[in-house]
Design an enzyme around this catalytic site. Structure first.
Site, PDB file in Angstrom:
ATOM      1  CB  THR A 132      -0.947   0.052   1.231  1.00  7.25           C
ATOM      2  OG1 THR A 132      -1.444   1.403   1.380  1.00  7.25           O
ATOM      3  CG2 THR A 132      -0.256  -0.318   2.530  1.00  7.25           C
ATOM      4  CG  ASP A 134      -2.475   4.688   2.235  1.00  6.58           C
ATOM      5  OD1 ASP A 134      -2.239   5.515   1.337  1.00  6.58           O
ATOM      6  OD2 ASP A 134      -3.575   4.113   2.354  1.00  6.58           O
ATOM      7  NE  ARG A 178      -7.531   3.849   2.940  1.00  7.55           N
ATOM      8  CZ  ARG A 178      -8.512   3.664   2.058  1.00  7.55           C
ATOM      9  NH1 ARG A 178      -9.716   4.104   2.343  1.00  7.55           N
ATOM     10  NH2 ARG A 178      -8.316   3.047   0.926  1.00  7.55           N
TER      11      ARG A 178
HETATM   12  O1  F6P Z   1      -4.926   3.095   0.317  1.00  6.74           O
HETATM   13  C1  F6P Z   1      -4.369   3.642  -0.833  1.00  6.74           C
HETATM   14  C2  F6P Z   1      -5.147   4.857  -1.273  1.00  6.74           C
HETATM   15  O2  F6P Z   1      -4.561   5.371  -2.436  1.00  6.74           O
HETATM   16  C3  F6P Z   1      -5.293   5.967  -0.228  1.00  6.74           C
HETATM   17  O3  F6P Z   1      -4.147   6.752  -0.098  1.00  6.74           O
HETATM   18  C4  F6P Z   1      -6.507   6.693  -0.734  1.00  6.74           C
HETATM   19  O4  F6P Z   1      -7.177   7.339   0.331  1.00  6.74           O
HETATM   20  C5  F6P Z   1      -7.347   5.585  -1.309  1.00  6.74           C
HETATM   21  O5  F6P Z   1      -6.486   4.491  -1.572  1.00  6.74           O
HETATM   22  C6  F6P Z   1      -8.081   5.939  -2.570  1.00  6.74           C
HETATM   23  O6  F6P Z   1      -8.893   4.872  -2.901  1.00  6.74           O
HETATM   24  P1  F6P Z   1      -9.603   4.691  -4.320  1.00  6.74           P
HETATM   25  O7  F6P Z   1      -8.551   4.277  -5.306  1.00  6.74           O
HETATM   26  O8  F6P Z   1     -10.607   3.638  -4.081  1.00  6.74           O
HETATM   27  O9  F6P Z   1     -10.166   6.018  -4.687  1.00  6.74           O
END
Ligand code: F6P
Length: 329
Positions: A132, A134, A178
């Site tokens: 990830t 994050d 996130r």
């Molecule tokens: O967990 C990885 C991430 O990119 C976060 O940083 C972000 O909040 C989220 O996923 C975005 O999710 P999605 O791709 O579902 O919009």
């Protein structure tokens, strides 16, 4: 490297948000498993594909020429159905139909939450690989994709710096993460930004105003501020609006880097990390490790229970936080 005969067929999948370096991890899992004469199966689209039976045999040649690619060759999804008992029952039927007796789950919090429940319900050995951008998992200093995302964010801020400087403008740049501020803190330090707004630290808008008043006295209207998407102040847009309302001198601009941070070729650091974790995930499974995540702590491989990895809070580095404030002065 003695192998435990119990595991003969491993399934590997990526789930949740993709992260650069996931392909390098898949490659390492497949090649390590092949080295030990284990059969390896790729499950497409994470838990969703497990439920839909999207499972296929992978050979070493299938993972050639992917180490440098962003995204995930196995594709990914966030599955709502897997959160239900019925969904997991179907997933297990498909796993059993392929005689898979061990799983490698590459992903973040949501992926490991699902893995923990699934492992407990059906007794199937599962090992996690932290993938990830994050970097918010306990039990590893870095997650796969984090370094690439930080580098991408810094490159973007460098470009914004050119135009911000030319126009003497204040920019609020929002980065992903996130609920965690690891990307923001590192991108902020690495790009030489001004204030860094994190989810972990209360935002005092008055402090920001004071800094900007001082900057006006110094006739310095150009500034770059990094805002983590999880910051409680409402994000880059809200901060920019508050500044506009307070100051006539500033016409702040906002850039939300967004999903750019999730793509691109993984950095050397992410490729090496992914290769190490993929290798040690398979070795760990063979040595009887279960319900754990393979991570790297102080440059050594460490296995941490999935429960701890998702529930324990990974602290911010206080020295870095302090240093960032001083360097931004
Ligand atoms: O967990 C990885 C991430 O990119 C976060 O940083 C972000 O909040 C989220 O996923 C975005 O999710 P999605 O791709 O579902 O919009």
């Amino acid at each position: 490297m003695k192998k435990e005969a119990a595991i003969k067929r491993i399934g590997v999948f990526t789930s949740g948000g993709d992260a650069p370096g996931m392909n390098a991890a898949i490659r390492a899992v497949v090649r390590t498993a092949s080295y030990h004469d284990l059969h390896i199966y790729g499950i497409e689209c994470g838990y969703e594909g497990m439920i839909n039976g999207q499972i296929r045999r992978l050979e070493t040649k299938d993972v050639s020429n992917i180490i440098h690619r962003g995204g995930t060759m196995l594709r990914t999804a966030r599955s709502k159905e897997f959160m239900t008992k019925e969904g997991r029952a179907i997933a297990y039927e498909n796993i059993s139909a392929n005689d898979i007796d061990g799983l490698v789950a590459i992903g973040g919090n949501g992926t490991f939450t699902g893995a923990k429940i699934f492992g407990k319900e059906y007794g199937i050995p599962i090992i996690g690989i932290p993938g990830t951008i994050d970097n918010d998992l306990y039990g590893t200093d870095y997650t796969i994709g984090f370094d690439t995302a930080v580098n991408t964010a810094i490159e973007a801020v460098d470009r914004i710096r050119d135009t911000a400087d030319s126009h003497s403008r204040l920019f609020f740049v929002e980065v992903m993460g996130r609920d965690a501020g690891f990307i923001a803190l590192n991108a902020g330090i690495g790009s030489g930004s001004g204030k860094i707004f994190l989810p972990e630290i209360h935002t005092n808008v008055e402090d920001l105003f004071k800094t900007l008043h001082k900057a006006i006295k110094r006739k310095k209207l150009f500034s770059l501020m990094i805002v983590a998407e999880g910051n409680k102040s409402g994000g880059a847009q809200s901060l920019a609006e508050q500044v506009s309302a307070e100051f006539a001198n500033y016409e702040p601009r906002v850039t939300i880097i967004g999903h750019l941070q999730r793509g691109g070729s993984p950095t050397a650091m992410d490729r090496v990390l992914a290769s190490r974790l993929g290798f040690h995930a398979v070795e760990g499974l063979m040595r009887g490790k279960r319900d754990v995540m393979a991570g790297v702590v102080n440059n050594k491989i460490k296995y941490t229970s999935l429960k701890k990895a998702i529930s324990k809070h990974k602290p911010m580095n206080n020295d870095l936080l302090k240093m960032a404030e001083i360097l931004a002065l």
